[in-house]
Write an enzyme that holds these catalytic residues in place. Structure first.
Site, short mmCIF file in Angstrom:
data_model
loop_
_atom_site.label_atom_id
_atom_site.label_comp_id
_atom_site.label_asym_id
_atom_site.label_seq_id
_atom_site.Cartn_x
_atom_site.Cartn_y
_atom_site.Cartn_z
CB THR A 157 1.16 0.06 4.68
OG1 THR A 157 1.43 -1.07 3.85
CG2 THR A 157 2.42 0.36 5.49
N GLY A 158 -0.31 -2.65 5.82
CA GLY A 158 -0.08 -3.93 6.49
C GLY A 158 -1.27 -4.84 6.41
CB THR A 214 -0.85 -0.05 1.27
OG1 THR A 214 -1.69 -1.19 1.19
CG2 THR A 214 -1.66 1.19 1.48
#
Length: 344
Positions: free
Chosen positions: A260-261, A209
Site C-alpha cells: 500500500t502506498g 488500499t
C-alpha cells in the site's frame, strides 16, 4: 540398531526440512496478516470514534479470514474473506469508500495470487463490481488472462454473474470532500504563480488500499490487494495493486506480499517481487527483506508499506510512514491490530 534408528531419523528430518523449504509445511498451523493502508496516521489526526471504527473493521476482517483457516480452508479463501470485509467498510479506500477520480467516478483495482501454483488474476478500473477482489479471482480462475481492465473487466464481471452495485454504493461524502480539497489546493497553487504543485500523493494519506496475506494448514500461501487508487487520478491511471510483482505477489518458495502506498514507486521497484527475491535468493527473513526494500522505496521518494508472510507462517510488516492500519492472527492464538507507529 541405534545406528539404523539414527539414520532413519536423519532421513526423516532431511525430508521434512526440504518440504518446509518448498513452502509445503504440514504442521497444521496457519497465519493471516492484513492491512488497510499506510500514511500520515497519527493519534492527533484520528478521532476516538474513527480509531474504534478502524480497529473494529480490522478485527472483523481477521475473524473472517481466521475462521476459514482454522476450519482447514485455503489461504486463497481466507485472503478473499478478509478483503471482502474491508471492501465493504467505508473507512478504507477499496470497494465501498473508494476515492474519486478527477471526473468524479470511483474506479477500482484488485489482485489475488496463489503461491502454490503462481496463478494470479487482477482487474483495473472497474466501476460496478461490489467486491473487486472477487472479480480478480474470477479472472484467475475463469479466464485465460491475468489482468483485465475497464470496460472489458466490467463486461467480464457481469458475465461471471458477480454482484454489481451502483455509484451510490461506492461513493461517500468524505471521499468527495477529499476530491474537492485536492482540486482547491491545485487551483490555489496555479493562482499563486509560485510554481508550487500539490502532488496527488499529498492528499488522503490517512486512508488506503487494503490487503491480506495468509499461510494455510497445508503450507500454501496467498496474497490479495484491493484499492480505489488515488484521489483525483486521471487518464485511466492504474497503480501497483493490480500489478503482479509490484503491489501483490505470492510464491510458496519465498513469501506472500500485499503493498500500500504511492503506487508509481512500487511499480518502478517491483516491490513485492523484490522482497520475495531477497528472501528466496539471499535467505533473508521477511522483516529484513521488507525493511531493505521499503528503505530503497524511500530513497526514490516513495512512501507506503507492505505486509509479508513467510512459508513457516511467520509474518512481518514494514512501512516508512507514521502509521499503517494492520493486523495479524495465528493458530497459536496471536490476535493483534494496530494503527500507529508505536504499536508493534
Amino acid at each position: 540398531m541405534i545406528r539404523l534408528l539414527t539414520a532413519i531419523i536423519g532421513v526423516f528430518l532431511m525430508a521434512t526440512g526440504a518440504q518446509a523449504q518448498d513452502g509445503n509445511t504440514t504442521g497444521k498451523s496457519w497465519s493471516l496478516t492484513i492491512h488497510g493502508g499506510a500514511g500520515v496516521i497519527e493519534r492527533e489526526n484520528l478521532t476516538a470514534e474513527k480509531d474504534r471504527e478502524v480497529r473494529a473493521a480490522l478485527t472483523r476482517a481477521l475473524e473472517a479470514g481466521s475462521e476459514v483457516l482454522a476450519s482447514g480452508g485455503t489461504s486463497m479463501d481466507a485472503v478473499q474473506a478478509a478483503i471482502i470485509v474491508l471492501e465493504d467498510d467505508p473507512n478504507f479506500n477499496a470497494g465501498r469508500g473508494s476515492v474519486f477520480t478527477y471526473k468524479g467516478r470511483n474506479e477500482m483495482d484488485a489482485a489475488i495470487m496463489d503461491g502454490k501454483t503462481l496463478d494470479a488474476g487482477s482487474a483495473a478500473g472497474v466501476t460496478a463490481t461490489k467486491n473487486p477482489i472477487k472479480l480478480a479471482r474470477a479472472v484467475m480462475e475463469q479466464s485465460p488472462h491475468v489482468l483485465l481492465s475497464r470496460d472489458g473487466a466490467n463486461e467480464f464481471s457481469m458475465e461471471q454473474e458477480l454482484e454489481q452495485a451502483g455509484p451510490q454504493w461506492f461513493a461517500t461524502d468524505e471521499r468527495y470532500r477529499q476530491l474537492e480539497e485536492l482540486k482547491a489546493r491545485q487551483a490555489e497553487d496555479e493562482a499563486s504563480g509560485s510554481g508550487a504543485k500539490t502532488s496527488y500523493f499529498d492528499i488522503d494519506m490517512k486512508y488506503g488500499t487494503v490487503g491480506a496475506v495468509a499461510v494455510d494448514m497445508d503450507g500454501n500461501m496467498a496474497a490479495g490487494t484491493s484499492t480505489g487508487g488515488l484521489t483525483g487520478k486521471r487518464w485511466g491511471r492504474i497503480g501497483d495493486s493490480p500489478i503482479i510483482g509490484a503491489g501483490t505477489y505470492a510464491d510458496n518458495r519465498a513469501c506472500a506480499i500485499s503493498a500500500t502506498g504511492a503506487g508509481e514507486f512500487f511499480i518502478r521497484l517491483g516491490v513485492a517481487h523484490e522482497i520475495c527475491a531477497r528472501m528466496r535468493m539471499k535467505g533473508e527473513d521477511a522483516k529484513t527483506a521488507a525493511d531493505a526494500v521499503i528503505r530503497e522505496l524511500g530513497e526514490l521518494g516513495g512512501t507506503g508499506g507492505v505486509i509479508v508472510a513467510a512459508p513457516d507462517g511467520t509474518a512481518a510488516w514494514s512501512y516508512n510512514t507514521p502509521g499503517m492500519y494492520r493486523g495479524r492472527a495465528t493458530s497459536a492464538g496471536v490476535k493483534q491490530v494496530g494503527i500507529y507507529g508505536d504499536e508493534e
